[in-house]
Design a protein around this motif. Structure first.
Motif, PDB file in Angstrom:
ATOM      1  N   PHE A  42       0.511  -1.194  -0.402  1.00 52.15           N
ATOM      2  CA  PHE A  42      -0.125  -0.375   0.309  1.00 52.15           C
ATOM      3  C   PHE A  42       0.948   1.549   0.235  1.00 52.15           C
ATOM      4  CE2 PHE A  42      -3.837  -1.906   1.829  1.00 52.15           C
ATOM      5  CZ  PHE A  42      -4.239  -2.345   0.737  1.00 52.15           C
ATOM      6  N   LEU A  58      -8.169  -0.209  -3.553  1.00 55.75           N
ATOM      7  CA  LEU A  58      -7.506  -1.263  -2.236  1.00 55.75           C
ATOM      8  C   LEU A  58      -8.204  -2.032  -2.214  1.00 55.75           C
ATOM      9  CD1 LEU A  58      -7.106   1.541   0.742  1.00 55.75           C
ATOM     10  CD2 LEU A  58      -5.629   0.487  -0.707  1.00 55.75           C
ATOM     11  N   PRO A  90      -0.561  -5.279   4.436  1.00 53.53           N
ATOM     12  CA  PRO A  90      -0.126  -3.878   3.824  1.00 53.53           C
ATOM     13  C   PRO A  90       1.414  -3.857   3.421  1.00 53.53           C
ATOM     14  CG  PRO A  90      -0.872  -3.303   5.828  1.00 53.53           C
ATOM     15  CD  PRO A  90      -0.349  -4.958   6.157  1.00 53.53           C
TER      16      PRO A  90
END
Length: 295
Positions: A42, A58, A90
């Motif tokens: 991320f 996402l 993440p």
């Protein structure tokens, strides 16, 4: 207390699936649970380093990650590890695994993964873990390790440094678990200094191996002394081996050097998986989890 797991990563690449299979077999051999991770990366999606991406993007990445984990679970089950746990992380792959290595015993990484350049060199995640990981690391290399009944030996090299004792102990554990011979190599540069007699150097090497390498009743051990450069000799012998075990730093290491030249050469050019034993303070491969990924 339950045993620490072996943790492997899956990014969807063929190399990562090789790492999953290798880690699953290692978990079975050493009697440990298996955990499979997928890094969502991320941080790479933040616009200008601050603005988060749309939630639907996402969600799509999470869905892709779950698919990769399901595929990896199926592969692990085929290797005798049907109860592998899974985790979506993440963070970036390298950062996730380096953090995991603080409590892991082993990181298992593919030679390359998504975003790799063409060629034989280790990928960015493999190189980062090999350099900065806090625990032992395996880089899964070569195309013969997955063949059944290859019978290749475990190969290791020792140079007389104190850290060689842990390297040798780890190599013995791996050879014993696989029920294959162990080849212990001592090599020096192609030509010793003119003041030294080649025969005397060879005799010193044999005395070193006799003193350091124990006779075992359950592992066939071959002691080999050769007048060749260690890097070249280990790379050549990796073609017939199923695993090469070596330390991250040898006698030539100096403060601040995180990865020795021999280790770097094997991580980039070996023809079989390479187990890099940490010579800094770290848990033993027999005492903690292992983590696998590719990069």
């Amino acid at each position: 207390m339950s045993p620490s797991p072996i943790v492997t990563g899956a990014d969807g690449s063929a190399e990562s699936l090789d790492a999953v299979r290798w880690a699953a077999r290692a978990a079975r051999l050493h009697g440990r649970p298996l955990e499979i991770r997928h890094a969502l990366d991320f941080p790479a999606l933040l616009a200008d380093g601050e603005v988060p991406p749309p939630e639907d993007m996402l969600d799509a990445l999470r869905a892709r990650g779950r698919r990769a984990l399901r595929t990896a679970q199926e592969l692990a089950a085929a290797q005798g590890m049907p109860d592998a746990a899974t985790r979506l992380d993440p963070d970036r792959a390298a950062q996730s695994l380096i953090e995991a290595s603080r409590t892991a015993a082993l990181l298992v990484v593919g030679a390359s993964g998504r975003g790799r350049c063409a060629g034989p060199l280790a990928g960015s995640v493999a190189a980062a873990i090999g350099t900065h990981g806090r625990c032992d690391t395996v880089v899964v290399r070569g195309d013969r390790w997955d063949e059944p009944d290859t019978g290749g030996p475990v190969v290791t090299g020792i140079d007389g440094s104190d850290t060689g004792r842990r390297v040798l102990a780890t190599a013995l554990v791996e050879a014993r678990a696989r029920e294959v011979p162990l080849v212990v190599l001592h090599a020096w540069a192609d030509e010793p200094p003119a003041a030294l007699d080649r025969q005397a150097v060879a005799e010193a090497g044999r005395r070193l191996l006799d003193a350091r390498v124990p006779d075992t009743g359950d592992v066939e051990v071959a002691r080999v002394v050769v007048p060749a450069h260690p890097r070249r000799e280990l790379v050549e012998r990796s073609a017939a081996a199923q695993l090469v075990v070596l330390g991250d730093r040898g006698r030539g290491g100096f403060p601040g050097l995180l990865l020795g030249s021999t280790a770097q050469a094997l991580l980039h050019h070996a023809d079989c998986p390479v187990l890099l034993v940490r010579t800094r303070d770290s848990p033993s491969v027999t005492a903690g989890p292992a983590v696998a990924w590719t990069g």
